[in-house]
Design an enzyme around this catalytic site. Structure first.
Site, PDB file in Angstrom:
ATOM      1  N   LYS A   1       4.302 -23.649 -49.244  1.00  0.00           N
ATOM      2  CA  LYS A   1       3.480 -23.436 -50.444  1.00  0.00           C
ATOM      3  C   LYS A   1       3.838 -24.472 -51.505  1.00  0.00           C
ATOM      4  CE  LYS A   1       2.392 -19.620 -53.640  1.00  0.00           C
ATOM      5  NZ  LYS A   1       2.721 -18.206 -53.943  1.00  0.00           N
TER       6      LYS A   1
ATOM      7  N   GLU B   1       4.495  -8.487 -50.240  1.00  0.00           N
ATOM      8  CA  GLU B   1       4.120  -9.833 -50.620  1.00  0.00           C
ATOM      9  C   GLU B   1       4.261 -10.041 -52.120  1.00  0.00           C
ATOM     10  OE1 GLU B   1       0.272 -11.087 -49.035  1.00  0.00           O
ATOM     11  OE2 GLU B   1       0.211  -9.232 -47.885  1.00  0.00           O
ATOM     12  N   SER B   2       4.727 -11.213 -52.491  1.00  0.00           N
ATOM     13  CA  SER B   2       4.807 -11.685 -53.885  1.00  0.00           C
ATOM     14  C   SER B   2       5.961 -11.050 -54.654  1.00  0.00           C
ATOM     15  CB  SER B   2       3.504 -11.445 -54.642  1.00  0.00           C
ATOM     16  OG  SER B   2       2.468 -12.233 -54.130  1.00  0.00           O
TER      17      SER B   2
ATOM     18  N   GLU C   1      -4.495  -7.673 -46.409  1.00  0.00           N
ATOM     19  CA  GLU C   1      -3.809  -7.651 -47.701  1.00  0.00           C
ATOM     20  C   GLU C   1      -4.488  -6.711 -48.691  1.00  0.00           C
ATOM     21  OE1 GLU C   1      -2.179 -11.330 -49.555  1.00  0.00           O
ATOM     22  OE2 GLU C   1      -3.638 -10.883 -51.133  1.00  0.00           O
TER      23      GLU C   1
ATOM     24  N   LYS D   1      -2.806 -18.981 -44.089  1.00  0.00           N
ATOM     25  CA  LYS D   1      -2.942 -18.257 -45.360  1.00  0.00           C
ATOM     26  C   LYS D   1      -4.054 -18.925 -46.159  1.00  0.00           C
ATOM     27  CE  LYS D   1      -1.014 -15.347 -48.497  1.00  0.00           C
ATOM     28  NZ  LYS D   1       0.143 -15.819 -49.281  1.00  0.00           N
TER      29      LYS D   1
ATOM     30  N   GLU E   1       6.852 -19.058 -46.235  1.00  0.00           N
ATOM     31  CA  GLU E   1       5.613 -19.742 -46.570  1.00  0.00           C
ATOM     32  C   GLU E   1       5.792 -21.202 -46.991  1.00  0.00           C
ATOM     33  OE1 GLU E   1       2.003 -17.554 -47.787  1.00  0.00           O
ATOM     34  OE2 GLU E   1       2.791 -18.070 -49.776  1.00  0.00           O
TER      35      GLU E   1
ATOM     36  N   ASN F   1       0.303  -6.774 -51.828  1.00  0.00           N
ATOM     37  CA  ASN F   1       0.592  -7.891 -52.720  1.00  0.00           C
ATOM     38  C   ASN F   1       0.868  -7.349 -54.108  1.00  0.00           C
ATOM     39  OD1 ASN F   1       0.582 -10.265 -54.295  1.00  0.00           O
ATOM     40  ND2 ASN F   1      -0.787 -11.271 -52.840  1.00  0.00           N
TER      41      ASN F   1
END
Length: 283
Positions: A72, A232-233, A181, A132, A70, A202
């Site tokens: 970000k 995710e995360s 998600e 995103k 990503e 997530n």
């Protein structure tokens, strides 16, 4: 044009999502300005001129762990993460490291992203690109494709079942893949109504912004085989990656760890090459 009924979305989730609510209110305001400048007809013309979609699904179904890397700059939970003056150069390093796709944050207020970042990344690399953002209007789906996106994100917590169904159908009609998600078992059950090919879990709680690394392990059990599961995360180390892999993740979406690392290509290579190393097991 179709707009989100945010009160309905919050009730569906069973709690008031303060952080997500704030983000989406800003997204709506920025979106209203863009819609004044560029009409849907103009976007559709632009779509006819962009390169065909690159299908991410075969890459995500590889026997190796897939990395969605990503671009970000910042986040609501951590604030500023990295300057990223050249998102295209960063994306090229991700590609060199073996990433299956590059995710580009386009939300401006909380994440410091833009559609210009998306366009620059799409121009620079030849692997799939994920837009995103917080999709609250069908306009954004067309906008994503017009700027070269191959994948879009739909956040179950932010949308009603009808919106999920309509946005998913529009995305697929444009040839794009969809990362759906989820954050809870209820959201996984709602996501499964779409029969999606890709589901993300997530680990970040949308009310507290805290990370629960066990969330993927719990929710992945409810996702049928054959659907690509994306963790995710909360990914900051190889141990996290191996833990997610042991819990059934075919792919990980990681941003913060990569943008803060001096050699993101090497980090991606390490994640891929060592994801199946049986040295760290899930207890």
């Amino acid at each position: 044009m179709f707009f989100v009924n945010w009160d309905t979305a919050r009730k569906l989730n069973g709690k008031i999502l303060n952080v997500l609510n704030q983000i989406i209110e800003g997204v709506r305001e920025d979106l209203a300005e863009r819609k004044k400048q560029v009409g849907l007809n103009e976007l559709q013309v632009k779509i006819s001129e962009v390169n065909p979609v690159i299908d991410v699904l075969p890459l995500l179904k590889s026997s190796n762990l897939s990395v969605i890397a990503e671009v970000k700059r910042s986040s609501p939970s951590k604030g500023a993460l990295a300057q990223i003056s050249d998102p295209a150069a960063l994306a090229l390093s991700y590609q060199a490291g073996g990433a299956s796709a590059v995710s580009v944050l386009t939300e401006r207020r909380k994440f410091g992203g833009s559609l210009a970042d998306l366009a620059a990344v799409r121009e620079a690399i030849n692997i799939p690109v994920l837009r995103k953002d917080f999709m609250v209007d069908e306009y954004q789906i067309f906008e994503a494709r017009a700027y070269g996106a191959d994948i879009v994100l739909l956040i179950v917590a932010a949308l009603s079942d009808l919106q999920l169904s309509e946005f998913y159908a529009i995305s697929k009609s444009l040839g794009m893949q969809v990362l759906v998600e989820t954050h809870s078992l209820e959201e996984v059950e709602r996501a499964l109504l779409l029969n999606p090919e890709i589901i993300g879990v997530n680990a970040r709680d949308l009310t507290t912004l805290k990370i629960d690394l066990d969330a993927f392990d719990r929710l992945a059990k409810a996702i049928p085989q054959g659907m690509v599961k994306v963790a995710e995360s909360g990914i900051s180390s190889l141990e996290d990656v191996i833990s997610y892999r042991n819990s059934g993740a075919e792919a990980i979406l990681v941003g913060e760890a990569l943008v803060k690392d001096g050699d993101p290509a090497h980090m991606i290579q390490n994640f891929i090459n060592r994801a199946d190393t049986p040295t760290i097991s899930k207890v």
